[in-house]
Design an enzyme around this catalytic site. Structure first.
Site, mmCIF file in Angstrom:
data_model
loop_
_atom_site.group_PDB
_atom_site.id
_atom_site.type_symbol
_atom_site.label_atom_id
_atom_site.label_comp_id
_atom_site.label_asym_id
_atom_site.label_seq_id
_atom_site.Cartn_x
_atom_site.Cartn_y
_atom_site.Cartn_z
ATOM 1 N N CYS A 2 82.407 58.619 -6.121
ATOM 2 C CA CYS A 2 83.098 58.912 -7.538
ATOM 3 C C CYS A 2 82.880 60.375 -7.308
ATOM 4 O O CYS A 2 82.411 61.275 -6.420
ATOM 5 C CB CYS A 2 81.953 58.385 -8.257
ATOM 6 N N GLY A 3 83.683 60.939 -8.412
ATOM 7 C CA GLY A 3 83.591 62.305 -8.779
ATOM 8 C C GLY A 3 82.827 62.632 -9.830
ATOM 9 O O GLY A 3 82.989 61.822 -10.771
#
Length: 298
Positions: A2-3
């Site tokens: 994820c970011g």
């Protein structure tokens, strides 16, 4: 994978730029999380009134909902509609009664977040599209956090998107995975903390809510998280007064920070920071493993 991103502005005269800066950071993190995205923004607040961020189906009649609440003597209720979400600003003393009335008045509406200053939005879709739908670039505030999700362990749903919140003006975004979240989930439910999804990140948010309810400040709660949470994680946490960052002791997830006289910024990768003003003058550093970082405005 994820970011995650976070942005904290140190000066009041910069608050009109928060949304635009945060939106650009989220868009750059799209390839770390193209499934869904979300963000929380901390704007102006009033101690006598709370903001309830609600999510509803397409075509929801938010004006009728506000009118129904006012007819129950739970108002005045101000409404700002943003795509599938609406922010209801209501008397703080009426929040519990409003939450109790919502299932009957609007059974398809969910409460996404609550606080004096926090507004929280999340949906399925590309991060840049989510930011545009909710008008993030035009939002003002002192700080905000955001998340782009690549679902690897659960379905792509709005309920699975970050940020997660289980307390007033407190929310969390997470990159990583927890191994003992089911054990903690059972413990926290016994403590009266509501957890609505199967996502391990919501358990982390609930854990911090519980620690802060027990008297910890955010920094102390994050210190306890390093002891009680097993797995690998980077957390960025927003509160009414600021935001914090912590990585697990192994720190296998990427993370970078930038600090100038005007702001502190966090991102999973440096490329999400390159568009920030005066980035060439910033102090760039990688947050150390098992160290709590926290910035707040007095």
């Amino acid at each position: 994978m994820c970011g995650i991103v976070g942005l904290f502005l140190k000066k009041d005269d910069k608050d009109n730029r928060l949304g635009a800066m945060l939106a650009e950071m989220l868009a750059v993190m799209s390839d770390r999380g193209p499934d869904s995205a979300g963000f929380a923004v901390y704007g102006a607040g009033d101690t006598a009134r709370h903001k309830l961020t609600l999510r509803g189906p397409e075509g929801a009649d938010w004006t009728a909902l506000a009118r129904g609440l006012e007819e129950k003597d739970l108002g005045p209720v101000d409404v700002v509609v943003r795509d599938t979400h609406a922010v209801l600003t209501v008397p703080a003393a009426s929040v519990a009664a409003i939450r109790a009335a919502l299932p009957a008045l609007a059974p398809d509406v969910a409460v996404v977040g609550e606080g004096e200053r926090m507004e929280l939005y999340k949906e399925v879709g590309l991060p840049a599209e989510i930011s545009a739908r909710f008008g993030l670039a035009d939002m003002r505030g002192t700080h905000g956090i955001g998340h782009t999700r690549m679902a690897t362990e659960s379905a792509v749903t709005t309920n699975g998107a970050h940020p997660f919140t289980t307390g007033l003006d407190q929310c969390l975004v997470h990159n990583g995975s927890l191994s003992n979240h089911n054990l903690l989930r059972r413990k926290l439910k016994r403590e009266g903390i509501a957890i609505e999804t199967e996502n391990d990140s919501e358990v982390a948010a609930a854990y911090l809510t519980w620690r802060m309810r027990e008297g910890d400040n955010l920094g102390e709660a994050l210190e306890h998280a390093l002891i009680d949470l097993d797995g690998f994680f980077t957390f960025v946490v927003g509160t009414e007064s600021g935001f914090g960052v912590v990585r697990d002791p192994i720190a296998c997830k990427p993370a970078v920070m930038a600090e100038t006289e005007d702001y502190v910024a966090f991102a999973s990768e440096y490329r999400a920071l390159v568009g920030l003003p005066d980035i060439e003058k910033a102090h760039i550093f990688e947050p150390e493993p098992a160290r709590v970082y926290f910035w707040e405005r007095q």
